[in-house]
Design an enzyme around this catalytic site. Structure first.
Site, mmCIF file in Angstrom:
data_model
loop_
_atom_site.group_PDB
_atom_site.id
_atom_site.type_symbol
_atom_site.label_atom_id
_atom_site.label_comp_id
_atom_site.label_asym_id
_atom_site.label_seq_id
_atom_site.Cartn_x
_atom_site.Cartn_y
_atom_site.Cartn_z
ATOM 1 C CD GLU A 181 -1.246 -2.110 2.126
ATOM 2 O OE1 GLU A 181 0.128 -2.614 1.859
ATOM 3 O OE2 GLU A 181 -1.972 -2.885 3.332
ATOM 4 C CB CYS A 218 -0.372 -2.949 9.154
ATOM 5 S SG CYS A 218 1.005 -1.615 8.068
ATOM 6 C CB CYS A 243 -0.740 0.319 5.242
ATOM 7 S SG CYS A 243 0.887 -0.290 4.688
#
Ligand SMILES: Nc1ccn([C@H]2C[C@H](O)[C@@H](COP(=O)(O)O)O2)c(=O)n1
Length: 241
Positions: A97, A121, A124
């Site tokens: 990402e 996560c 990100c």
């Protein structure tokens, strides 16, 4: 299903005068692009891809998980269970990402959608929110129990970023480089090898001269009906074995 039903079912599928019906829908296409990008990842355990799309369905960013530029991925660690954190990948690897956002090819990502294989996560999630992306389409939430995922969802909920788990209609999409060589007008596709039935149907629906071109020299007259055609194809295929 009787023969004529099969005939018309297959015929419609191969009708070269009508718009294809089994083309990829936008969401499938963009998620597939993310999965294709993941094929570039050198991570031995988990290959993740991400694809960012603007409100005009234009791809404006794509990325996969990998080491930062200049950090040789033959020298930096791909381990994940070393006693020393410095010997594990997590301190170094850029998530898909993050790379998709950093690779963006338009000024800002306001109102864009991110397609990604794994739920983002928390790190990100911060990048996604700050970049202006408003929707995340993800395939897997296998780490839903992890603190980082729970934190991601807290931030997405607070900032109004929507996250939707994607369920594709096609579980598999195959890229066959030979497909481009198919010639639907007079010659049967050379790849993938079609079974006799499909060859017959493809021929009957595509041309009126009732002949199947086997190679640049041989053709077979397939008569005027379904059974004759199938028998003729089977006989020639047998001869070619
Ligand atoms: N949303 C995500 C989640 C993970 N990644 C990357 C980061 C690592 O390279 C790998 C995870 O490693 P694992 O613990 O599964 O061995 O996947 C990502 O890019 N985006």
């Amino acid at each position: 299903m009787n023969a004529s039903t099969i005939f018309f079912t297959i015929l419609h599928k191969f009708d070269v005068n009508k718009k294809r019906e089994d083309y990829l829908e936008w969401d499938e296409y963009f998620m597939a692009m993310a999965f294709l990008a993941a094929k570039r990842s050198k991570d031995p355990c988990t290959q993740v891809g991400a694809c960012i799309v603007n409100s005009n369905n234009v791809i404006v960013g794509i990325g996969y998980n990998g080491m930062p530029k200049g950090c040789n991925d033959d020298q930096f660690p791909w381990s994940k269970q070393s006693q020393s954190q410095l010997e594990n990948k997590y301190l170094y690897v850029c998530h898909a990402e993050l790379n998709a956002v950093l690779n963006k090819n338009q000024g800002n990502l306001s109102d864009c959608t991110l397609y990604v294989g794994l739920f983002p996560c928390n790190e990100c999630a911060k990048v996604i929110i700050q970049s202006g992306i408003k929707k995340v389409m993800y395939m897997s939430d296998k780490h839903a129990h992890k603190i980082s995922t729970i934190a991601s969802k807290k931030m997405f909920d607070a900032s109004g970023v929507k996250y939707i788990q994607f369920t594709p209609k096609k579980r598999k999409i195959i890229i066959d480089f030979d497909e481009i060589n198919w010639n639907d007008q007079s010659q049967l596709p050379t790849s993938p090898p079609l079974d006799n039935m499909s060859r017959v149907m493809r021929t009957l629906s595509l041309n009126n001269n009732r002949s199947v071109q086997f190679n640049d020299k041989e053709s077979v007259n397939i008569g005027s009906n379904f059974t004759d055609a199938n028998d003729a194809i089977a006989k020639k295929s047998q001869e070619q074995l």
